[in-house]
Design an enzyme around this catalytic site. Structure first.
Site, short mmCIF file in Angstrom:
data_model
loop_
_atom_site.label_atom_id
_atom_site.label_comp_id
_atom_site.label_asym_id
_atom_site.label_seq_id
_atom_site.Cartn_x
_atom_site.Cartn_y
_atom_site.Cartn_z
N SER A 1 -11.69 -11.71 -5.35
CA SER A 1 -11.96 -12.12 -4.06
C SER A 1 -13.37 -12.44 -3.65
CB SER A 1 -11.70 -10.58 -3.24
OG SER A 1 -10.48 -10.42 -2.57
N HIS A 48 -7.62 0.91 1.25
CA HIS A 48 -7.38 -0.69 1.57
C HIS A 48 -6.39 -0.76 2.41
CE1 HIS A 48 -7.98 -4.63 0.85
NE2 HIS A 48 -8.29 -4.47 -0.27
N TYR A 53 0.76 -1.39 0.08
CA TYR A 53 -0.04 -0.13 0.10
C TYR A 53 1.04 1.17 -0.14
CZ TYR A 53 -3.58 -3.38 0.85
OH TYR A 53 -4.34 -4.47 0.82
N PRO A 97 -11.55 -0.27 -3.11
CA PRO A 97 -12.72 -1.01 -3.69
C PRO A 97 -13.82 -0.23 -3.45
CG PRO A 97 -11.50 -2.41 -2.21
CD PRO A 97 -10.67 -1.14 -2.03
N1 COA Z 1 -19.39 -29.88 0.88
C1 COA Z 1 -20.53 -29.03 1.28
N2 COA Z 1 -20.42 -27.82 1.77
C2 COA Z 1 -19.36 -27.03 1.78
C3 COA Z 1 -17.84 -27.85 1.36
C4 COA Z 1 -18.11 -29.31 0.73
N3 COA Z 1 -17.22 -29.99 0.28
N4 COA Z 1 -16.96 -27.16 1.45
C5 COA Z 1 -17.42 -25.94 1.98
N5 COA Z 1 -18.86 -26.15 2.15
C6 COA Z 1 -19.67 -25.08 2.89
C7 COA Z 1 -18.95 -24.59 4.10
O1 COA Z 1 -19.36 -25.31 5.11
C8 COA Z 1 -19.74 -22.98 4.00
O2 COA Z 1 -20.66 -23.18 4.70
P1 COA Z 1 -22.01 -21.85 5.12
O3 COA Z 1 -22.38 -21.37 3.87
O4 COA Z 1 -22.88 -22.35 5.98
O5 COA Z 1 -20.80 -21.03 5.92
C9 COA Z 1 -19.92 -23.00 2.34
O6 COA Z 1 -19.78 -24.08 1.99
C10 COA Z 1 -18.81 -21.93 2.01
O7 COA Z 1 -17.27 -22.38 2.13
P2 COA Z 1 -16.40 -22.14 1.02
O8 COA Z 1 -17.01 -21.94 -0.40
O9 COA Z 1 -15.52 -23.54 1.00
O10 COA Z 1 -15.76 -21.01 1.42
P3 COA Z 1 -15.03 -20.46 2.53
O11 COA Z 1 -16.16 -19.75 3.39
O12 COA Z 1 -14.57 -21.48 3.58
O13 COA Z 1 -14.10 -19.12 2.19
C11 COA Z 1 -12.29 -18.15 1.29
C12 COA Z 1 -13.06 -19.51 1.37
C13 COA Z 1 -10.84 -18.44 0.68
C14 COA Z 1 -13.04 -17.07 0.59
C15 COA Z 1 -11.85 -17.76 2.86
O14 COA Z 1 -11.24 -18.76 3.43
C16 COA Z 1 -11.27 -16.56 2.79
O15 COA Z 1 -9.81 -16.40 3.17
N6 COA Z 1 -11.63 -15.23 2.45
C17 COA Z 1 -11.17 -14.08 2.65
C18 COA Z 1 -11.78 -13.16 2.10
C19 COA Z 1 -11.15 -11.68 2.00
O16 COA Z 1 -10.36 -11.06 2.83
N7 COA Z 1 -11.37 -10.76 0.87
C20 COA Z 1 -10.83 -9.69 0.78
C21 COA Z 1 -11.58 -8.76 -0.04
S1 COA Z 1 -10.76 -7.30 -0.06
#
Ligand code: COA
Length: 628
Positions: free
Chosen positions: A556, A344, A108, A121
């Site tokens: 993201s 950011h 940054y 963003p």
């Molecule tokens: N079978 C059934 N359900 C599953 C599954 C599987 N194999 N794998 C995951 N799921 C479910 C999870 O339990 C979760 O359930 P919920 O909707 O009840 O919470 C849902 O699916 C979402 O999981 P998933 O899609 O795997 O994503 P996540 O929530 O684990 O997120 C990342 C993954 C990488 C996005 C997250 O770990 C992360 O790091 N986010 C960072 C975001 C960020 O900082 N963004 C910056 C913007 S500037």
């Protein structure tokens, strides 16, 4: 001087945490209750990182290029890799988080391009129900009340600790959101913060209207927050005092940082300007009450709104009605169009979205019945004297620059309504990994090649954690993309390739969020070399390193309760920026590209993503595992 302030503040925050860890006195609230028990960010084993690195660069290289990179990596493992690893591990023992300061600077404060589009963003809220100025100001007042109720939870540290699954997350980003500001510097910016436990914490917001800026107190004399009705009266006062469009001084904040720094130094030479700048920096946030909204074709309203949030639409629309150095700017536009833009440096999307969800909850509830605060001061207009001819020229240049930047941005929002995250879940697949594979397939369909892809991984399981990179392009994603587009491959095989690619991605995610990603580790090895007057390692100068860091797709996931959508610009001239909000029955995407690159077109990529989502569902439903 400002640099010193920032350095002191960062040091102070770290000290606070240390103090909290030892005597638990400073951060006593629920919000920081587990802060001291969060683990420290680990340094991954060197061998693990280089092995993963080789796997991720392989799909991007020819056999010959790969052989060359393999040799460079093997040499690095002998020297200087182990030396650098040792130095990095020592740093990790000393610091609360070996990465956080380095990251804030490298990602940054050292970055010289404009923050507008390149860094900050935008977030589009669902359209609100007002259509005239009175309604706009009423909504703004309510939004501020909602913000105040959230701020009280931050100030009193009563916000619940956020969790990812069962894992508690670092809450430091929340502490910094409503009191920070970036300050331009000639070679490097600084960041200042006026946190709630300061002797004289900020009690005002800045209202931007018609390019003018007003300082508006949010508390009465006894520290009681103004109620919504009082805020509405104050806002009407601001509007009455700024009927004409003013000199677009805010545009200076949309400039290249070195250029803005020069103008900033000139502004500081005037005493009144200095006071105004200090009011801006010390404010809780900026609230932009916009006057202009371009016409938009039916069905394009959300994309138009997204552009207002990302860049303001140019000098003739709302781009000057902003102060882009401020961490948080809420934007309340005409006809129910609203959202925000955030700088950011201190926070990722999830804490911002948590504020948005709270405010939208608040706004959907009944009227505020709290008692009026006593002794309310009228909003004060900030004075800017543009005395130097150079400043006038700089503002004129800023007008040209923002207008050409706006012309260059190709941004669209779309809602995929055929299914949401429930479908991949029903197939026992991670929705996030599934969507990442849709992006890989979409790109491969358009360009017949894979590309380096960035996805944000949260490192907030660790103290002061920010992010690492998930390298979504993999050997498995490449095999999957090729297989999907090959008519000779059976549906069964395509589904297998998809499952394998999704699982591979999910494994990468699981490791990245546990601090076992490779990008921040490789960055750390480079920075520790520089810090110790050593040469940049050959690995970091190899074309495989630059190619795998040239993110043609930068993504993201930012989930939200409401139909909100985050948008950002591509990180390379020939790339796409993709942000997505997966909801149960639909997925909202914000996709950007640059018009200067004729090969990248946001609508073309959007169409290809939709096609991928349809094809992927079809192969899963047509395969045996799905029918079992
Ligand atoms: N079978 C059934 N359900 C599953 C599954 C599987 N194999 N794998 C995951 N799921 C479910 C999870 O339990 C979760 O359930 P919920 O909707 O009840 O919470 C849902 O699916 C979402 O999981 P998933 O899609 O795997 O994503 P996540 O929530 O684990 O997120 C990342 C993954 C990488 C996005 C997250 O770990 C992360 O790091 N986010 C960072 C975001 C960020 O900082 N963004 C910056 C913007 S500037």
């Amino acid at each position: 001087m400002l640099r010193l302030v920032r350095a002191n503040w960062i040091q102070r925050v770290s000290c606070n945490i240390q103090k909290m860890q030892t005597d638990g006195k400073l951060f006593v609230g629920r919000m920081f209750s587990v802060q001291d028990s969060l683990p420290k960010l680990p340094v991954p084993p060197l061998e693990q990182t280089v092995q993963k690195y080789l796997r991720t660069v392989q799909p991007l290289l020819s056999d010959e290029e790969y052989a060359n990179t393999l040799k460079i990596v093997k040499d690095f493992e002998k020297d200087p890799g182990p030396k650098l690893q040792n130095l990095l591990e020592k740093r990790a023992q000393r610091e609360t988080n070996w990465l956080s300061d380095w990251w804030m600077n490298t990602a940054y404060l050292d970055f010289r391009q404009p923050v507008t589009v390149n860094v900050s963003p935008g977030v589009v809220f669902p359209k609100q129900n007002y259509s005239d100025k009175e309604g706009q100001l009423r909504f703004t007042a309510k939004l501020i009340s909602g913000l105040l109720s959230y701020k009280t939870m931050i100030d009193q540290q009563t916000l619940p600790v956020e969790k990812m699954g069962k894992q508690s997350l670092c809450m430091m980003q929340y502490y910094k959101i409503l009191c920070g500001c970036r300050i331009p510097g000639r070679k490097k910016d600084t960041w200042v913060c006026y946190p709630p436990d300061e002797a004289n914490p900020p009690r005002h917001v800045i209202i931007a209207h018609n390019n003018a800026f007003f300082s508006m107190d949010l508390y009465g004399s006894n520290n009681q927050p103004l109620n919504t009705e009082q805020l509405h009266v104050q806002l009407k006062h601001v509007v009455r005092q700024s009927k004409e469009v003013e000199t677009p001084i805010g545009l200076l904040t949309t400039e290249n940082r070195n250029k803005w720094a020069k103008s900033y130094e000139l502004l500081l030479k005037d005493k009144e300007n200095k006071v105004s700048l200090s009011e801006l920096h010390r404010s809780i946030c900026v609230i932009c009450v916009d006057n202009q909204l371009p016409d938009s074709a039916a069905g394009e309203e959300e994309s138009t709104a997204a552009r207002m949030m990302l860049h303001g639409g140019g000098s003739q629309l709302n781009s000057a009605n902003r102060w882009c150095d401020k961490t948080l700017q809420f934007i309340v536009g005409k006809n129910g169009v609203c959202g925000l833009n955030y700088e950011h440096t201190t926070a990722e999307g999830p804490p911002i979205i948590s504020i948005v969800d709270h405010i939208l909850d608040y706004c959907s509830k009944s009227e505020d019945k709290s008692a009026p605060a006593p002794d309310v001061k009228a909003p004060r207009k900030l004075k800017f004297n543009i005395t130097f001819p150079e400043l006038k020229n700089n503002i004129e240049e800023a007008v040209e620059n923002i207008d050409s930047m706006v012309k260059d941005v190709d941004l669209n929002v779309f809602k995929f309504t055929e299914y949401g995250k429930n479908f991949p879940k029903s197939q026992k697949l991670s929705p996030d990994s599934y969507l990442q594979m849709a992006f890989q397939l979409a790109y491969f369909r358009l360009y017949s090649k894979p590309c380096a892809t960035y996805e944000t991984a949260s490192l907030r399981q660790f103290q002061l954690g920010r992010t690492d990179t998930i390298r979504s392009c993999s050997i498995e994603s490449f095999e999957f993309s090729k297989g999907m587009l090959d008519p000779a491959v059976s549906t069964q095989k395509k589904a297998e390739l998809l499952r394998k690619a999704v699982t591979g991605h999910k494994n990468y995610v699981a490791e990245a969020i546990k601090g076992q990603g490779i990008d921040r580790h490789l960055l750390g090895l480079k920075l520790v070399a520089l810090q110790n007057n050593m040469k940049v390692p050959t690995l970091h100068m190899d074309m495989a390193y630059s190619l795998s860091s040239h993110h043609n797709i930068s993504t993201s996931q930012v989930p939200a309760k409401y139909e909100a959508c985050l948008v950002f610009g591509p990180t390379v001239p020939d790339g796409y920026g993709v942000c997505y909000n997966p909801q149960e029955k639909q997925i909202i995407f914000g996709v950007s590209a640059f018009n200067c690159c004729p090969e990248t077109v946001s609508m073309k990529f959007i169409d290809s993503i939709q096609q991928s989502l349809r094809d992927m569902k079809a192969v899963l439903e047509g395969s045996i595992q799905s029918k079992l």
